[in-house]
Design a protein around this motif. Sequence first.
Motif, PDB file in Angstrom:
ATOM      1  N   VAL A  21      53.730  47.526  29.608  1.00 30.75           N
ATOM      2  CA  VAL A  21      55.155  47.199  29.444  1.00 30.75           C
ATOM      3  C   VAL A  21      55.408  46.475  28.108  1.00 30.75           C
ATOM      4  N   PRO A  22      54.751  45.325  27.848  1.00 28.61           N
ATOM      5  CA  PRO A  22      54.968  44.696  26.541  1.00 28.61           C
ATOM      6  C   PRO A  22      54.457  45.552  25.380  1.00 28.61           C
ATOM      7  N   ALA A  23      53.373  46.298  25.581  1.00 26.53           N
ATOM      8  CA  ALA A  23      52.818  47.098  24.480  1.00 26.53           C
ATOM      9  C   ALA A  23      53.845  48.100  23.957  1.00 26.53           C
ATOM     10  N   LEU A  24      54.529  48.807  24.872  1.00 25.25           N
ATOM     11  CA  LEU A  24      55.508  49.818  24.441  1.00 25.25           C
ATOM     12  C   LEU A  24      56.735  49.176  23.819  1.00 25.25           C
ATOM     13  N   LEU A  25      57.089  47.976  24.289  1.00 25.76           N
ATOM     14  CA  LEU A  25      58.213  47.265  23.673  1.00 25.76           C
ATOM     15  C   LEU A  25      57.853  46.853  22.252  1.00 25.76           C
ATOM     16  N   ILE A  26      56.625  46.398  22.063  1.00 25.64           N
ATOM     17  CA  ILE A  26      56.200  45.948  20.731  1.00 25.64           C
ATOM     18  C   ILE A  26      56.152  47.125  19.758  1.00 25.64           C
ATOM     19  N   VAL A  27      55.675  48.269  20.220  1.00 25.76           N
ATOM     20  CA  VAL A  27      55.571  49.410  19.304  1.00 25.76           C
ATOM     21  C   VAL A  27      56.962  49.910  18.891  1.00 25.76           C
ATOM     22  N   GLY A  28      57.862  50.116  19.854  1.00 23.89           N
ATOM     23  CA  GLY A  28      59.133  50.713  19.443  1.00 23.89           C
ATOM     24  C   GLY A  28      60.293  50.357  20.330  1.00 23.89           C
ATOM     25  N   ASN A  29      60.209  49.185  21.006  1.00 24.82           N
ATOM     26  CA  ASN A  29      61.253  48.786  21.933  1.00 24.82           C
ATOM     27  C   ASN A  29      61.480  49.879  22.989  1.00 24.82           C
ATOM     28  N   ARG A  30      60.377  50.472  23.460  1.00 23.32           N
ATOM     29  CA  ARG A  30      60.464  51.531  24.475  1.00 23.32           C
ATOM     30  C   ARG A  30      60.191  50.925  25.837  1.00 23.32           C
ATOM     31  N   LEU A  31      60.983  51.331  26.821  1.00 22.90           N
ATOM     32  CA  LEU A  31      60.800  50.806  28.165  1.00 22.90           C
ATOM     33  C   LEU A  31      59.838  51.697  28.931  1.00 22.90           C
ATOM     34  N   PHE A  32      58.761  51.075  29.397  1.00 19.37           N
ATOM     35  CA  PHE A  32      57.714  51.760  30.153  1.00 19.37           C
ATOM     36  C   PHE A  32      58.312  52.582  31.294  1.00 19.37           C
TER      37      PHE A  32
ATOM     38  N   TYR B  18      52.040  56.309  20.469  1.00 17.47           N
ATOM     39  CA  TYR B  18      52.434  56.584  21.864  1.00 17.47           C
ATOM     40  C   TYR B  18      51.442  57.507  22.543  1.00 17.47           C
ATOM     41  N   ILE B  21      48.493  55.326  23.428  1.00 18.64           N
ATOM     42  CA  ILE B  21      48.808  54.459  24.571  1.00 18.64           C
ATOM     43  C   ILE B  21      48.829  55.288  25.854  1.00 18.64           C
ATOM     44  N   LEU B  69      57.895  37.959  25.134  1.00 20.95           N
ATOM     45  CA  LEU B  69      58.596  38.762  24.123  1.00 20.95           C
ATOM     46  C   LEU B  69      60.047  38.331  23.960  1.00 20.95           C
ATOM     47  N   SER B  76      60.403  45.317  16.900  1.00 20.80           N
ATOM     48  CA  SER B  76      59.293  46.216  17.224  1.00 20.80           C
ATOM     49  C   SER B  76      58.709  46.774  15.932  1.00 20.80           C
ATOM     50  N   LEU B  77      57.534  47.390  16.065  1.00 20.70           N
ATOM     51  CA  LEU B  77      56.881  47.960  14.879  1.00 20.70           C
ATOM     52  C   LEU B  77      57.710  49.094  14.283  1.00 20.70           C
ATOM     53  N   GLU B  78      58.529  49.745  15.110  1.00 18.72           N
ATOM     54  CA  GLU B  78      59.406  50.802  14.595  1.00 18.72           C
ATOM     55  C   GLU B  78      60.643  50.210  13.921  1.00 18.72           C
ATOM     56  N   SER B  80      63.179  48.289  15.414  1.00 20.77           N
ATOM     57  CA  SER B  80      64.318  47.895  16.239  1.00 20.77           C
ATOM     58  C   SER B  80      64.072  46.529  16.880  1.00 20.77           C
ATOM     59  N   ILE B  82      63.676  43.959  19.815  1.00 19.51           N
ATOM     60  CA  ILE B  82      63.154  44.138  21.168  1.00 19.51           C
ATOM     61  C   ILE B  82      64.146  43.571  22.171  1.00 19.51           C
TER      62      ILE B  82
END
Lengths: 187, 150
Positions: A21-32, B18, B21, B69, B76-78, B80, B82
């Motif tokens: 959950v935090p990993a995907l937010l950190i990469v691109g603010n994506r919700l798991f 992605y 992951i 967070l 985020s790394l992209e 945007s 968070i």
Amino acid sequence: MNLLNDPWPWYVAGPIIGLFVPALLIVGNRLFGVSSSLRHVCAATVPRGVEFFRYEWRRIGAWNITFLVGIFIGGWVAAQAFPGAGQVVVSDAARATFAGYGVTEVTGLIPAQLLSWETLATWRGALMLIGGGFLVGFGASWAGGCTSGHAIAGLADRQLPSLIATLGFFAGGLVSAWIVLPWLVGV
Amino acid sequence: MNEPKRFTLSFRAALVVYLAIGVLFGIALTMSEALSWYRIQEMFRFQSMHMYGIIGSAVATAALGLAVLKRAGLRSLEGSEISVPPKVLGRGTRYWAGGILFGLGWGLVGACPGPLAALVGFGHTIILVPFVAALSGTWLYGRLRSSLPH
């Protein structure tokens, strides 16, 4: 314990899964969440003018489809590289229940006696495989998320809609496990 | 104000991340046995705490990560900001009705969407059938969406 040779106990597996959950937010603010990728796949392949599938799936959903492809590859990697993968040892109580279903060979990850290309030709197998899969897709889309999006990410964010959905998942699962499945296998 | 140039992942580079992951998640689903029909049945029959332990500790870990967070206020790394948008409750019909249908399917085929993909990757080709069925279910929902209560 060896993470390559043995199945992971819950207290190792759970925290690792939670970290996605935090990993995907950190990469691109994506919700798991996984089920949205089913929508994106539909949008990318057969939108057929349905409004639900008309959006910029590349910008919004490419990450999710890629994530799904990764999960598929992850299953393959585990099968190839991890000697301990796929040897589920369930509790004696579960084993007894399965025996009651006619599942005498509790091996691998799924019961071949119920879920296989051979059983697909029977009405019982078809109901479990096609009916079960269909409901998973339809239900997750209607509920706006599946186990990952609602039961893990949504609950962690203390979202009431996710709690309602998770209770629904559980209620439906109990009905299938205690009523539908025993009836299907003729117990 | 001279802000230091910040590192941002390009769209394509992010997709590689992605993918990686996803691979790790597929491995986690396999090694935790959360993708196993046996484990799901065992959970619904209250015959082991394995799945409850996994889901409970996953939620606790994710909640901790979210709290950190939110406090950190990072990008985020992209690139945007968070933020986790709240889900719209509305009348709530979609959550319980969709949830129950999902659960009925989950209890039969013994796998939710992520595990379906991992099982196919693991080598269980028969799981392609419920996977395609799940796609059809998603498609039909999209088709019927305007006439369903939400």
